[in-house]
Every structure is written in C-alpha cells, then in structure tokens.
Design a protein around this motif. Structure first.
Motif: not given
Length: 252
Positions: A132-138, A158-164, A177-181, A241-249
């Motif tokens: 099974g796979s659970i993906i959280n859109i964070s 949500m991100i903390s919950f994902t890892k736990a 897993n979490s995908v972080a747009p 996983l950041n999906v952001d075109g480099g936006q995050s710092n």
C-alpha cells in the motif's frame, strides 16, 4: 515508463479541482480505478465530465463523520484501497493575532486530521496485504516559514505525521510519503486569484522567489505524486519531497 498501476484502486481527497484533479487524471491515464471526494457536487460533476471513469463522493471532509462515510463509500465502490492520496486542504485567516481560534481548528481538521483519519482507516487492509502507498500533499510552507499560519501549522503537522507513520508501517510493506508543492498556478487556486488582482506584484514575486522563473503546474505535481505512489519508488518512505522549481530555502 510503466508504473504498474493498472487496476490499482485509488482514493483522492479534494479530487475535484486543482492538484487533486490533476493527480486523478494521471492515475486514470495509468488505468487505475479512481474515487475522488470533495465538498462541491458541481465540482465533482465537472471533474467527471472532463476526466470520466471515476467514482464520486460528495462530502465535507472537515467533519469526522463525513470522513468515515467517505471511506466506507470508497471501499464499497472500489472493493479496497491500494493507494490513498490525502490532498484536501485550504488556507484561511491572516495574522495570528487577528485570526480566531476557530480558523486554526478548521485548518487542522481539513488539512491534517483528515489525513490522519483516512490513513488510519486504510491501514488494516494495507497491512494485511503487505502492500500500500499513502501520499500526503503538504507544502513547502510546512517545511519552512511563509504563507498563513493556520495552513503552515497544519501542513507541518502533516509532514511530521508522514515520517512517524512511515516508520511504523515500513515493516508491513506500506509506504508513506509527502509531496510538498511550491507555488502552483491553476484556475481555481489562490495564486491565480492573486495574479489577477495584482499582476505586477505577483510577477515580481515569481522573479525574485522562484529560481526557475515561473509557477509550477498541476501536471508537474501529479507526475511526481503518481510516481511516488508506484512500486517504481519502492525504497522511498518517510520522505517529504519538494516540488517547487527551487523556491524553498532549505538545504534538504
């Protein structure tokens, strides 16, 4: 690349528009069986007209009882759930001082506790199948400061919950897993509204804050999400996983 998703049964919350609808479209293209849940009957019907072939569930996912009903309807329609996409969410409020406590509670219910409840619901069957796979859109703003506090707080949880949850379920063959747009432009989103209200300001934001020099697209988030949900990402769990075109710092 064949992602091996044909016949997989997928539940997507907040699936009638924006990122959720884009993810549904990608799963349908992979010949998965898809159920989407959202509050708006009209939005669900429009998504069905555009994409076709989905099971529709109208529900207010801020409410615990409505989430239970949604899960039961999804299982009845699909038979089981192999992949859960916790996408439903929203942003409200302003400064922390001016934002009522009820707005924080609503954000937690919609953005965070919905993901917790649906994840807990699908786990017994996933563990029994050892798959099974659970993906959280964070959001990247769950990983660093920015945006409205109600939204950021809930996405950080949500991100903390994902890892736990990933650490708990990895021995049973279930990946979480979490995908972080980053900033994603689509017709029903906040960035489109801001762009229409003040194009000069928003274009300057893009120039200064997004190294790639443009907004991201729904399709770019959907492509990553569907890959992460597939067995092609079998050794990835507990990741955000950041999906952001480099936006995050952040450096990670």
């Amino acid at each position: 690349m064949d992602l091996g998703l044909k016949g997989k049964r997928v539940l997507i919350t907040g699936g009638s528009k924006g990122i959720g609808k884009g993810i549904a479209a990608r799963f349908l293209a992979e010949e998965a069986e898809v159920a989407i849940a959202a509050r708006s009957k009209e939005g669900l019907q429009q998504a069905q007209e555009e994409l076709g072939g989905m099971h529709l569930i109208q529900a207010d996912l801020k409410e615990e009882a409505e989430r239970d009903r949604t899960y039961n309807e999804a299982v009845e329609a699909l038979g089981s759930i192999d992949i859960l996409i916790n996408n439903v969410g929203g942003s409200s409020g302003g400064s922390i001082e001016e934002t009522p406590l009820s707005s924080f509670e609503e954000a937690i219910q919609l953005n965070y506790l919905s993901a917790v409840q649906f994840s807990k619901a699908v786990l017994p069957a996933m563990k029994e199948k050892e798959s099974g796979s659970i993906i959280n859109i964070s959001s990247i703003f769950g990983r660093e400061s920015g945006g409205k506090a109600t939204y950021n707080n809930a996405k950080a949880a949500m991100i903390s919950f994902t890892k736990a949850l990933a650490d708990e379920t990895a021995p049973f063959g279930v990946r979480v897993n979490s995908v972080a747009p980053g900033a994603i432009l689509h017709p029903s989103g906040n960035w489109q509204k801001r762009l229409e209200e003040n194009p000069e300001k928003i274009n300057q934001f893009v120039k200064e804050q997004i190294p790639a020099g443009r907004f991201g697209t729904v399709e770019e988030i959907a492509d990553v999400t569907v890959f992460m949900a597939s067995e092609r990402a079998s050794w990835v769990t507990g990741a955000s996983l950041n999906v952001d075109g480099g936006q995050s710092n952040m450096n990670m």
